[in-house]
Design a protein around this motif. Sequence first.
Motif, short mmCIF file in Angstrom:
data_model
loop_
_atom_site.label_atom_id
_atom_site.label_comp_id
_atom_site.label_asym_id
_atom_site.label_seq_id
_atom_site.Cartn_x
_atom_site.Cartn_y
_atom_site.Cartn_z
N ARG B 55 -21.53 -19.04 -17.43
CA ARG B 55 -20.31 -18.15 -16.81
C ARG B 55 -20.09 -16.87 -17.34
O ARG B 55 -19.38 -16.06 -16.48
CB ARG B 55 -19.26 -19.19 -16.89
CG ARG B 55 -19.33 -20.53 -16.07
CD ARG B 55 -18.18 -21.32 -16.52
NE ARG B 55 -16.98 -20.81 -16.13
CZ ARG B 55 -16.29 -20.75 -14.72
NH1 ARG B 55 -16.92 -21.31 -13.95
NH2 ARG B 55 -15.21 -19.96 -14.78
N ASN B 58 -22.69 -13.72 -15.35
CA ASN B 58 -21.94 -13.22 -14.29
C ASN B 58 -20.54 -13.06 -14.45
O ASN B 58 -19.98 -12.94 -13.32
CB ASN B 58 -22.66 -13.77 -12.94
CG ASN B 58 -21.84 -15.10 -12.60
OD1 ASN B 58 -21.15 -15.54 -13.37
ND2 ASN B 58 -21.94 -15.31 -11.44
N MET B 60 -18.36 -14.76 -14.51
CA MET B 60 -17.19 -16.02 -14.26
C MET B 60 -16.06 -16.17 -15.09
O MET B 60 -15.10 -16.44 -14.59
CB MET B 60 -17.90 -17.04 -13.34
CG MET B 60 -18.68 -17.08 -12.32
SD MET B 60 -18.11 -16.36 -10.97
CE MET B 60 -17.09 -17.76 -10.46
N ASP B 62 -14.38 -14.25 -16.68
CA ASP B 62 -13.11 -13.22 -16.78
C ASP B 62 -11.89 -13.62 -16.17
O ASP B 62 -10.97 -13.09 -16.79
CB ASP B 62 -13.57 -12.10 -15.52
CG ASP B 62 -14.61 -11.08 -16.20
OD1 ASP B 62 -15.20 -11.43 -17.43
OD2 ASP B 62 -14.86 -9.87 -15.78
N ILE B 64 -10.61 -16.64 -16.63
CA ILE B 64 -9.89 -17.39 -17.45
C ILE B 64 -9.20 -16.68 -18.42
O ILE B 64 -9.61 -15.94 -19.29
CB ILE B 64 -10.88 -18.31 -18.35
CG1 ILE B 64 -11.72 -19.31 -17.02
CG2 ILE B 64 -10.27 -19.42 -19.08
CD1 ILE B 64 -12.74 -20.02 -17.69
N PRO B 65 -7.77 -17.03 -18.57
CA PRO B 65 -7.15 -16.18 -19.59
C PRO B 65 -7.28 -16.62 -21.04
O PRO B 65 -7.81 -17.86 -21.26
CB PRO B 65 -5.55 -16.60 -19.29
CG PRO B 65 -5.43 -17.63 -18.23
CD PRO B 65 -7.14 -18.00 -17.64
N ALA B 67 -10.04 -16.06 -22.27
CA ALA B 67 -11.72 -16.00 -22.49
C ALA B 67 -12.12 -14.42 -23.07
O ALA B 67 -11.56 -13.72 -22.47
CB ALA B 67 -12.30 -16.41 -21.37
N VAL B 88 -18.17 -7.15 -9.19
CA VAL B 88 -18.51 -7.54 -7.75
C VAL B 88 -19.93 -7.15 -7.58
O VAL B 88 -20.78 -8.12 -7.01
CB VAL B 88 -17.73 -6.62 -6.86
CG1 VAL B 88 -18.40 -6.83 -5.47
CG2 VAL B 88 -16.09 -7.27 -7.01
N ARG B 91 -22.08 -10.08 -9.65
CA ARG B 91 -22.08 -11.23 -8.93
C ARG B 91 -23.01 -11.19 -7.71
O ARG B 91 -23.49 -12.31 -7.39
CB ARG B 91 -21.05 -11.62 -8.90
CG ARG B 91 -20.27 -12.22 -10.07
CD ARG B 91 -18.75 -12.36 -9.92
NE ARG B 91 -18.04 -12.64 -10.74
CZ ARG B 91 -16.54 -12.48 -10.94
NH1 ARG B 91 -15.78 -12.18 -9.94
NH2 ARG B 91 -15.98 -12.57 -12.16
N ARG B 92 -23.22 -10.19 -7.24
CA ARG B 92 -24.01 -9.92 -6.03
C ARG B 92 -25.41 -10.21 -6.76
O ARG B 92 -26.38 -10.85 -6.17
CB ARG B 92 -23.95 -8.77 -5.41
CG ARG B 92 -24.89 -8.64 -4.08
CD ARG B 92 -24.75 -7.10 -3.56
NE ARG B 92 -25.42 -6.95 -2.27
CZ ARG B 92 -25.73 -6.04 -1.78
NH1 ARG B 92 -24.84 -4.89 -1.90
NH2 ARG B 92 -26.48 -5.76 -0.81
N VAL B 94 -26.30 -11.67 -9.55
CA VAL B 94 -26.44 -12.89 -10.31
C VAL B 94 -25.67 -13.78 -9.72
O VAL B 94 -24.59 -14.05 -9.81
CB VAL B 94 -26.07 -12.50 -11.64
CG1 VAL B 94 -26.43 -14.01 -12.48
CG2 VAL B 94 -26.80 -11.31 -12.40
N GLY B 95 -26.40 -14.50 -8.94
CA GLY B 95 -25.78 -15.68 -8.07
C GLY B 95 -25.25 -16.98 -8.97
O GLY B 95 -25.95 -17.02 -9.78
N ILE B 96 -24.56 -17.80 -8.59
CA ILE B 96 -24.22 -19.01 -9.45
C ILE B 96 -24.04 -20.18 -8.32
O ILE B 96 -23.51 -20.17 -7.37
CB ILE B 96 -22.98 -18.90 -10.38
CG1 ILE B 96 -22.86 -20.12 -11.17
CG2 ILE B 96 -21.60 -18.53 -9.61
CD1 ILE B 96 -22.16 -19.59 -12.55
#
Lengths: 405, 258
Positions: B55, B58, B60, B62, B64-65, B67, B88, B91-92, B94-96
């Motif tokens: 996570r 890419n 993801m 971010d 989570i408070p 983290a 943005v 993540r385009r 690096v897909g998850i």
Amino acid sequence: MKHAPKPALLADSAVIAKRTRSLAARHRKDIFFRNVCRTVASSSALVLVLLLTAILTQGLGSLNFQFLSGPPDPDPAIAGLWPAMMGSVWLVVLTLVIALPLGVAAAIILEEFQPRRVYLRRIHSFVQLNITNLAGVPSVVFGILGLTVFVSMFGIFGNGQEAGMEVGVTYFDQFYNEGDFILEVPVADQAQPVAEPVEGMTVFSYEGTAMALHLLGDDEEWPADPALAKRSLRTWDAPGRIQENSWWYFRLPFGRGVLAGALTLMLVVLPIIIIASQEALRAVPSSLRQAALGLGATPLQTVRQITLPAAVPGILTGAIIAMSRAIGEAAPLLMIAGIVFITHAPGNMMDDFTAMPLQIFNWAGRPQKEFHDLAASGIIVLLTALLIFNTVAVVLRQKLQKPLS
Amino acid sequence: MTTIPTPLKPAIRLRGFDAWYGDFQALHSIDMDLPENRVTAFIGPSGCGKSTLLRWINRMNDAIPGARSSGQLEINGHDVLGPATDVVELRRRVGIVFQKPNPFPKSIYDNVAFGARLHMKATKAEMDELVEWSLRKAALWDEVKDRLRSSALGLSGGQQQRLCIARAIAVGPQVLLMDEPCSALDPRSTASIEELMVELRESYTIAIVTHNMQQAARVSDFTAYMFLGKVVEFGATLDIFENPDCQETEDYITGRFG
Ligand SMILES: Nc1ncnc2c1ncn2[C@@H]1O[C@H](COP(=O)(O)OP(=O)(O)OP(=O)(O)O)[C@@H](O)[C@H]1O
Ligand SMILES: [Mg+2]
């Protein structure tokens, strides 16, 4: 630990026999509790049935076309609810139009854009706490707030009573002559004193045609020709100043008009809408948000395309509950509009108004029994509206609610 | 131990990478290179930080408070953690794909087109082409081509997961992160997704988390064994499974762990 002996409560038959609760007693308590619940529930239903029967028997008699379409009247036999019904419609629609976007936006900020910085999070939870508390504030408090904020606007625009600034209004000085004709002189500057009749000046008939004024002295005879009589005045005729508001009339401060009422009701329903929308947004599985963000959606795109559409049924249900609340509120409106005798439906957002709860309150307070019957009829109309709202809410929820995962 | 033995081009480079949730340090000084166009499997006991690592790649995490992370994390030479990185766009690229299939409550077609529409304005014909290509790539086309307009929620779990893969590759990523993509699936769906991974590996750099040792052995070229937030052993899958350096790794792989 693997081969520890079984505890006494499971192994020692003497202990088990002593400690076991009586099965019969447990069942007895269960049945008793169920019966208590049944009694309480049915007695509250009974109270509701009694209430409805009382209202229906008292109010159905005077619930007729005259009542639904006529204005209030000092004579209870011909008094009607029309202006109050229209006032309520104006109020509820305006309230919703203002409160729904605000409430949904607030809910989105609170649910979907939670900040990461600590001090911003503090502000966030402070706002959240306030909204939760506002939902419990008695609505009359909002009435006082509405009075200073919306009706008089802290007196920023003049004395807080009269319009300090207005658009969509035309003023006339209106004469009423000996031949029962109306003559109007447009007013260019409202600060000027009323017009004095001068021979030959341009005046307008009630229908709006321009004419040259024919001025007569005290001793002159009133003209027999109706065309001339239509534009004649005596030298001593004095006009009265009247105003004509267009449907988009707007003034500051708002005064005791529908808009001030709607804004005050907005304060009452805003917490309801925010909390309902927040719950609807929270019910959207976070896996959907993660999926959208993981594909490179911005937070706005995520809300706009995924979260908000999924929350719409819940938000609409909240909006309808808010409408039910708004249409039944009397206390804050009492502060804004007061009890006034109003025989016409509001024509613009600043118009004086009355609403169904106010009219019912007014009638119920009169000494005559006939008015009490009218109040009961009004309550039937109000309850019917509420019933319709709630039915729509239930139907909407069932029709729109789709599985999300 | 942490560098790739063969002269493969590293796509993802981690150096001294630490990650925290509040005061809890979930990852300790990770050093590794994930090679381009290869499948790298992450294995290790529950709670060892596999998802956390994925996570972060890419960003993801971010959302989570509390983290945060430090150290170096680069994808094709670009600093992932730096302030200049646009998440943005990241993540385009690096897909998850998540453990539980999470299709949107929309039609199959719209699910696949969703990501692409976020980034591009396309004509209907172009979008049709992209959707078909993505679904074919995810080995789902033949099963759904006659019902593209029906809800994605009507698909089976395995089909939904392949739809999520199609959705992820439709935005044109270079890297695919898969967090236990088969754990909610039956053996047949698992097999089809494993086939898919072997095929996708030609054009994507893939990182997969799995609790299934056979799966790691079957699909991955490299394997990292993690324990308590550290990468204990990382190397070619064959080496790791045939003769691991560490006793811990061997114990875990052979099921003698714990
Ligand atoms: N949102 C969070 N907040 C706080 N701690 C977290 C959070 N997510 C994970 N952790 C902690 O970080 C550690 C690593 O978690 P992570 O989810 O990365 O493990 P994992 O290896 O993926 O485990 P699993 O195989 O069970 O999925 C765990 O100790 C977990 O408790
Ligand atoms: Mg995990």
